[in-house]
Write a protein that holds these residues in place. Structure first.
Motif, PDB file in Angstrom:
ATOM      1  N   GLN A  55      -1.310 -38.860  -8.450  1.00  0.00           N
ATOM      2  CA  GLN A  55      -0.374 -38.447  -7.413  1.00  0.00           C
ATOM      3  C   GLN A  55       0.651 -37.488  -8.016  1.00  0.00           C
ATOM      4  OE1 GLN A  55       1.188 -41.636  -5.015  1.00  0.00           O
ATOM      5  NE2 GLN A  55       2.887 -40.400  -4.244  1.00  0.00           N
ATOM      6  N   LEU A  56       0.796 -36.317  -7.395  1.00  0.00           N
ATOM      7  CA  LEU A  56       1.691 -35.283  -7.911  1.00  0.00           C
ATOM      8  C   LEU A  56       3.110 -35.406  -7.375  1.00  0.00           C
ATOM      9  CD1 LEU A  56      -0.802 -32.308  -7.528  1.00  0.00           C
ATOM     10  CD2 LEU A  56      -0.034 -33.300  -9.691  1.00  0.00           C
ATOM     11  N   PHE A  57       3.263 -35.902  -6.141  1.00  0.00           N
ATOM     12  CA  PHE A  57       4.575 -35.943  -5.505  1.00  0.00           C
ATOM     13  C   PHE A  57       4.902 -37.353  -5.004  1.00  0.00           C
ATOM     14  CE2 PHE A  57       3.149 -31.548  -5.003  1.00  0.00           C
ATOM     15  CZ  PHE A  57       4.246 -30.854  -5.505  1.00  0.00           C
ATOM     16  N   ASP A  58       6.179 -37.681  -5.099  1.00  0.00           N
ATOM     17  CA  ASP A  58       6.706 -38.908  -4.516  1.00  0.00           C
ATOM     18  C   ASP A  58       7.121 -38.578  -3.090  1.00  0.00           C
ATOM     19  OD1 ASP A  58       8.061 -41.146  -3.713  1.00  0.00           O
ATOM     20  OD2 ASP A  58       9.431 -41.232  -5.424  1.00  0.00           O
ATOM     21  N   ARG A  59       6.472 -39.159  -2.135  1.00  0.00           N
ATOM     22  CA  ARG A  59       6.721 -38.832  -0.736  1.00  0.00           C
ATOM     23  C   ARG A  59       7.585 -39.866  -0.029  1.00  0.00           C
ATOM     24  NH1 ARG A  59       1.640 -37.329  -2.280  1.00  0.00           N
ATOM     25  NH2 ARG A  59       0.820 -35.289  -1.582  1.00  0.00           N
ATOM     26  N   THR A  60       8.238 -40.752  -0.766  1.00  0.00           N
ATOM     27  CA  THR A  60       9.025 -41.822  -0.148  1.00  0.00           C
ATOM     28  C   THR A  60      10.398 -41.347   0.305  1.00  0.00           C
ATOM     29  OG1 THR A  60       9.882 -42.537  -2.313  1.00  0.00           O
ATOM     30  CG2 THR A  60       7.859 -43.587  -1.510  1.00  0.00           C
ATOM     31  N   ARG A  61      10.819 -40.156  -0.165  1.00  0.00           N
ATOM     32  CA  ARG A  61      12.119 -39.623   0.231  1.00  0.00           C
ATOM     33  C   ARG A  61      11.936 -38.431   1.161  1.00  0.00           C
ATOM     34  NH1 ARG A  61      14.944 -39.492  -5.780  1.00  0.00           N
ATOM     35  NH2 ARG A  61      14.661 -41.711  -6.257  1.00  0.00           N
ATOM     36  N   ARG A  62      13.060 -37.995   1.753  1.00  0.00           N
ATOM     37  CA  ARG A  62      12.984 -36.869   2.685  1.00  0.00           C
ATOM     38  C   ARG A  62      12.537 -35.597   1.968  1.00  0.00           C
ATOM     39  NH1 ARG A  62      17.958 -34.625   6.283  1.00  0.00           N
ATOM     40  NH2 ARG A  62      18.039 -33.068   4.637  1.00  0.00           N
ATOM     41  N   ARG A  63      13.127 -35.363   0.786  1.00  0.00           N
ATOM     42  CA  ARG A  63      12.711 -34.213  -0.018  1.00  0.00           C
ATOM     43  C   ARG A  63      11.689 -34.683  -1.038  1.00  0.00           C
ATOM     44  NH1 ARG A  63      16.715 -30.229  -2.639  1.00  0.00           N
ATOM     45  NH2 ARG A  63      14.921 -28.867  -2.399  1.00  0.00           N
ATOM     46  N   LEU A  64      10.606 -33.973  -1.146  1.00  0.00           N
ATOM     47  CA  LEU A  64       9.567 -34.336  -2.105  1.00  0.00           C
ATOM     48  C   LEU A  64      10.104 -34.228  -3.527  1.00  0.00           C
ATOM     49  CD1 LEU A  64       6.502 -32.411  -0.601  1.00  0.00           C
ATOM     50  CD2 LEU A  64       6.996 -34.846  -0.422  1.00  0.00           C
ATOM     51  N   SER A  65       9.650 -35.095  -4.383  1.00  0.00           N
ATOM     52  CA  SER A  65      10.000 -35.002  -5.801  1.00  0.00           C
ATOM     53  C   SER A  65       8.747 -35.223  -6.618  1.00  0.00           C
ATOM     54  CB  SER A  65      11.067 -36.046  -6.172  1.00  0.00           C
ATOM     55  OG  SER A  65      10.595 -37.360  -5.935  1.00  0.00           O
ATOM     56  N   LEU A  66       8.705 -34.609  -7.779  1.00  0.00           N
ATOM     57  CA  LEU A  66       7.541 -34.735  -8.646  1.00  0.00           C
ATOM     58  C   LEU A  66       7.473 -36.122  -9.272  1.00  0.00           C
ATOM     59  CD1 LEU A  66       7.784 -31.286 -10.437  1.00  0.00           C
ATOM     60  CD2 LEU A  66       5.840 -32.032  -9.062  1.00  0.00           C
ATOM     61  N   THR A  67       6.282 -36.653  -9.353  1.00  0.00           N
ATOM     62  CA  THR A  67       6.067 -37.870 -10.138  1.00  0.00           C
ATOM     63  C   THR A  67       6.021 -37.475 -11.611  1.00  0.00           C
ATOM     64  OG1 THR A  67       3.669 -37.614 -10.040  1.00  0.00           O
ATOM     65  CG2 THR A  67       4.716 -38.880  -8.256  1.00  0.00           C
ATOM     66  N   THR A  68       5.981 -38.459 -12.484  1.00  0.00           N
ATOM     67  CA  THR A  68       5.844 -38.164 -13.918  1.00  0.00           C
ATOM     68  C   THR A  68       4.550 -37.397 -14.166  1.00  0.00           C
ATOM     69  OG1 THR A  68       7.069 -40.159 -14.474  1.00  0.00           O
ATOM     70  CG2 THR A  68       5.750 -39.172 -16.225  1.00  0.00           C
ATOM     71  N   PHE A  69       3.497 -37.811 -13.488  1.00  0.00           N
ATOM     72  CA  PHE A  69       2.209 -37.112 -13.572  1.00  0.00           C
ATOM     73  C   PHE A  69       2.368 -35.659 -13.126  1.00  0.00           C
ATOM     74  CE2 PHE A  69      -1.852 -35.814 -11.662  1.00  0.00           C
ATOM     75  CZ  PHE A  69      -2.763 -36.151 -12.666  1.00  0.00           C
ATOM     76  N   GLY A  70       3.095 -35.470 -12.017  1.00  0.00           N
ATOM     77  CA  GLY A  70       3.301 -34.128 -11.488  1.00  0.00           C
ATOM     78  C   GLY A  70       4.133 -33.258 -12.404  1.00  0.00           C
ATOM     79  N   GLU A  71       5.134 -33.846 -13.053  1.00  0.00           N
ATOM     80  CA  GLU A  71       5.977 -33.077 -13.977  1.00  0.00           C
ATOM     81  C   GLU A  71       5.166 -32.565 -15.165  1.00  0.00           C
ATOM     82  OE1 GLU A  71       9.144 -35.690 -14.963  1.00  0.00           O
ATOM     83  OE2 GLU A  71      10.265 -35.313 -13.109  1.00  0.00           O
ATOM     84  N   VAL A  72       4.282 -33.405 -15.672  1.00  0.00           N
ATOM     85  CA  VAL A  72       3.427 -32.980 -16.788  1.00  0.00           C
ATOM     86  C   VAL A  72       2.507 -31.849 -16.349  1.00  0.00           C
ATOM     87  CG1 VAL A  72       1.579 -33.684 -18.355  1.00  0.00           C
ATOM     88  CG2 VAL A  72       3.527 -35.211 -17.948  1.00  0.00           C
TER      89      VAL A  72
END
Length: 311
Positions: A55-72
């Motif tokens: 999973q690349l993005f954390d979708r639990t918030r209004r604004r998407l944020s990168l997961t640790t996997f996504g940041e790498v």
């Protein structure tokens, strides 16, 4: 049969879409930038996540944020796309004008860059200087993808500097700027809490100095600010505070010329805790072009003079 270097199902459109979403933290914003529908952008990201098995993005918030996997993945995806773009430009660029692309934060746009670009333009033979402004996060994303060659401004937080290098040029503080004759300037016993009765122009939440500003306000017991206006626009901030009693909390470099000319004044507040480094941010894996190196030297020369004036 040898194993393919990259899964052939991963296409350039997947990488481009991912980088746009990572930069804008919004599926809708990325879709608009790419001129596709939001469902199409969402589907592209879902396809990429399935191919990468993460999973690349954390979708639990209004604004998407990168997961640790996504940041790498972002570090390598942005570097790869930048290298590809650089190769294409180099192959096509025979006989074309050299372009130096600079991401400039407001703190250097008014005080440092004009003189540095003037000196660079006089010395350079046909190079074009392209200056892009905006908040720090946006400019760093352009740097990672190769859309700018360097960024000049305050150093970002350490977690945003992965794969990047910083060269310190000088340090500056945050100030509270007002129009000359502002009522607060007439107070004999000024305290920071007096600003609560006035409109305040604050740096935007994604700006480098916002946490510093919030910290100093909280430390001084300022918790009831009147209507806040959030902006990184030099032109708006300068015009608004000259016409109103608003208080502009901003990096000193943005208003240095206005202060020297008496167009603005600074409130008597000790903001030494907001002192921070200003300099170049570049990518570790890419050497600056000859033209970019010359512009950087012009900036160094200007900041050397500024430090001399401050000493």
């Amino acid at each position: 049969m040898s194993k393919p270097i990259i899964d052939p199902r991963i296409r350039l459109r997947h990488i481009v879409c991912f980088l746009e979403v990572a930069q804008r933290r919004s599926m809708a914003g990325a879709a608009e930038a790419l001129n596709v529908s939001q469902p199409a952008a969402t589907k592209t990201i879902q396809e990429l996540e399935a191919l990468l098995e993460g999973q690349l993005f954390d979708r639990t918030r209004r604004r998407l944020s990168l997961t640790t996997f996504g940041e790498v993945f972002l570090q390598y995806a942005s570097t790869s796309l930048a290298a590809l773009r650089q190769g294409i430009n180099a192959a096509r660029g025979v006989g074309e004008a050299t372009v130096v692309r600079v991401g400039a934060l407001p703190t250097v746009s008014a005080r440092v860059l004009p003189e540095a670009v003037r000196a660079f333009s006089e010395k350079s033979t046909g190079a074009v200087t392209r200056i892009v402004t905006g908040p720090n996060g946006y400019l760093l994303s352009l740097l990672r993808t190769g859309d700018v060659d360097l960024v000049i401004g305050r150093m970002a937080e350490p977690n945003a500097m992965v794969g990047l290098a910083f060269e310190h040029l000088y340090s500056e503080r945050v100030v509270l700027a007002v129009r000359p004759g502002h009522p607060v300037l007439q107070q004999p016993d000024f305290s920071l809490r007096m600003i609560e009765g006035y409109q305040t122009l604050m740096p935007t939440p994604d700006s480098v100095i916002r946490p510093l500003v919030e910290r100093i306000l909280l430390a001084q017991g300022v918790t009831q600010l009147r209507t806040e206006i959030e902006t990184v626009s030099n032109a708006f901030g300068r015009s608004y505070v000259r016409q109103t009693d608003a208080i502009w909390i901003i990096s000193e470099g943005v208003v240095a010329n206005d202060l020297a000319e008496g167009q603005l004044a600074v409130l008597p507040v000790d903001t030494s805790e907001t002192m921070g480094p200003v300099g170049f941010t570049t990518r570790i894996d890419t050497a600056p072009s000859l033209a970019a190196t010359e512009l950087m030297q012009a900036v160094r020369n200007v900041t050397r003079e500024l430090r001399g004036e401050d000493d």
